[in-house]
Design an enzyme around this catalytic site. Structure first.
Site, mmCIF file in Angstrom:
data_model
loop_
_atom_site.group_PDB
_atom_site.id
_atom_site.type_symbol
_atom_site.label_atom_id
_atom_site.label_comp_id
_atom_site.label_asym_id
_atom_site.label_seq_id
_atom_site.Cartn_x
_atom_site.Cartn_y
_atom_site.Cartn_z
ATOM 1 C CB SER A 81 3.054 4.798 -14.542
ATOM 2 O OG SER A 81 3.035 4.521 -15.915
ATOM 3 C CG ASP A 133 1.565 -2.659 -12.793
ATOM 4 O OD1 ASP A 133 1.467 -3.089 -13.127
ATOM 5 O OD2 ASP A 133 2.724 -2.550 -12.280
ATOM 6 C CG HIS A 156 0.680 0.065 -12.863
ATOM 7 N ND1 HIS A 156 1.837 0.116 -13.094
ATOM 8 C CD2 HIS A 156 0.406 1.944 -13.594
ATOM 9 C CE1 HIS A 156 2.371 1.128 -13.835
ATOM 10 N NE2 HIS A 156 1.680 1.729 -13.955
#
Length: 483
Positions: free
Chosen positions: A185, A407, A460
């Protein structure tokens, strides 16, 4: 240069740093071997060390770490520094919710310390992993002076480089191990920058010599507008927005408009897009929005429960016992919600037995929170990480870039686009990679030793949703096997 932001004293008192404790908190790096953990029955079947490394002597800033020795044998196994996104999310997320050796038992919280169990897909089965709470202010990391919290992408990265230098100086037995830098991330911005700084140190002959071999980033942010703009074609491709809306956005929104619309038609179209996207879960579009926690996207991530500042613990009398409870506990999702493990993490990390077992310094933190909600200063001064990807891989270092294909926060379309923009020739064209005879995702490799891979069904971040597939991907790549 990073702007200096001074925090009010109430912030430091809220996290437990009284004036006396600010002075008394020990400055020296320290460590301990942890053999038992609250919630886990018996002795730990893996080697766990925790500790602090001072990275800012002037302000007394210390980063907290968890080191897990490889179950395959620490003498020869690769060594991985692992960072969690955020910018201020605790690495306990990576340790207990993603790739570490233990995880929470998903069962209704009953007021006692949550139970732990072994993770059958822990990446520590093939690698030594140093999990670090970074930057200062994340997790159990702290500063004795307010100025120590005033960091950003660049200064936090340099502090992590310093941490590695000091850690390996104290643990010379691991200096020869192949070193990789990893994170997911928001840490996707930080990882290639740290890798470049280490490579510069290697070229300059800095001691100790760090045996850097490469890096890996998952669902990675870059700081580029593509992190945001790629979500629109992704939403269109999976049927969240219509052809008409997709065409309207493409016709009226350009460049930074995706973050800061400059015309009314673009702003109106993006509002409609966001409203439609809110009907699904951004982090994994096939799962229900079951409440409790959320994320802000490829920039700062947060929990709904984080609040405007750090919450504090209170003591309540329960018969003859004094029980420490969260004054404002995080909202409880349903038991079948994927975020229930996050909910349990608050009660585990804030248990005094956990603090004692981990060796958390008294007075440095009143309450652990998984992610901050913007209440700690941070300067996003790496505007783009793409040049660092190009620089590091052009110098011969290996790289793995991977994305969960469900995601919508940092969609694989944008990641594919910037990987391709580096301009290196393809050496292994787009193909499926397999696990147990079935496709587990798709992959492509370039001449700069960069591999891009998708993980089928993952969101995610990818290991939270598809741990077995992610473990297969990581173990093959880190051991130089074909994906």
């Amino acid at each position: 240069m990073i702007g200096r932001i001074l925090l009010p004293l109430c912030f430091f008192f809220s996290i437990g740093l009284t004036a006396q404790q600010l002075v008394l908190a020990a400055a020296a790096s320290s460590s301990k071997v942890v053999t038992t953990l609250p919630g886990f029955d018996g002795l730990l079947p893996f080697h766990l060390e925790t500790g602090y490394v001072e990275v800012d002597e002037v302000n007394g800033a210390e980063l907290f770490y968890y080191f897990v020795r490889s179950e395959a044998g620490g003498e020869d196994a690769p060594f991985l520094l692992w960072l969690t996104g955020g910018d201020h999310c605790s690495v306990l997320s990576g340790l207990a919710l993603e790739i570490g050796p233990f995880q929470f038992v998903i069962e209704p919280y009953n007021g006692t310390v949550p139970s732990l169990q072994l993770n059958p897909y822990s990446w520590t089965k093939v690698a030594n992993i140093l999990f670090v709470d970074a930057p200062v202010g994340a997790g159990f990391s702290f500063s004795r002076k307010p100025e120590g919290y005033n960091v950003g992408d660049v200064s936090a990265s340099l502090q992590l480089h310093e941490l590695l230098i000091k850690w390996f100086t104290d643990h010379p037995a691991f200096l020869a191990n192949h070193l990789y830098i990893g994170g997911d991330s928001y840490a996707g911005k930080i990882v290639p920058f740290i890798a470049q700084k280490i490579s510069e140190g290697v070229e300059a002959g800095r001691s100790p010599h760090l045996n850097l071999k490469g890096y890996l980033v998952g669902n990675p942010a870059t700081g580029e507008i593509i992190d945001y703009s790629a979500a629109v074609p992704y939403a269109h491709g999976v049927g969240i927005i219509s052809d008409q809306l997709y065409e309207t956005i493409g016709g009226h929104c350009h460049g930074e408009d995706y973050k800061y619309p400059t015309n009314a038609l673009c702003a109106q179209a993006l509002d409609t897009y966001k409203s439609l996207l809110s009907e699904v879960r951004w982090g994994q579009i096939l799962l229900d929005n079951c409440g409790g926690f959320t994320s802000t996207g490829p920039g700062r991530e947060m929990d709904d429960s984080a609040g405007a500042g750090r919450k504090i613990l209170s003591e309540e009398k329960d018969g003859a016992e004094t029980v420490k409870r969260l004054r404002n506990p995080p909202p409880s999702p349903t038991l079948d919600c994927q975020t229930y493990g996050i909910y349990l993490s608050y009660f585990w990390a804030n248990d005094q037995g956990t603090r004692d077992a981990l060796g958390i310094k008294d007075g440095t933190l009143e309450e652990w929170v998984r992610c901050h909600n913007g209440d700690v200063p941070y300067t996003a001064d790496i505007r783009s990480s793409i040049k660092y990807h190009r620089n590091v891989t052009a110098n011969g270092y290996r790289a793995l870039v991977y994305s969960g294909d469900h995601d919508a926060m940092v969609p694989h379309l944008g990641t594919q686009a910037w990987v391709r923009s580096l301009g290196f020739p393809i050496v292994d064209d787009w193909r499926a990679w397999h696990l147990q005879g079935q496709s587990a995702g798709f992959t492509i490799t370039y001449s700069n030793n960069m591999t891009f891979a998708t993980i089928k069904g993952a969101g995610h971040t990818a290991p939270e949703f598809e741990p077995e597939r992610c473990f297969a991907m990581f173990s093959r790549w880190i051991l130089n096997q074909q994906l």
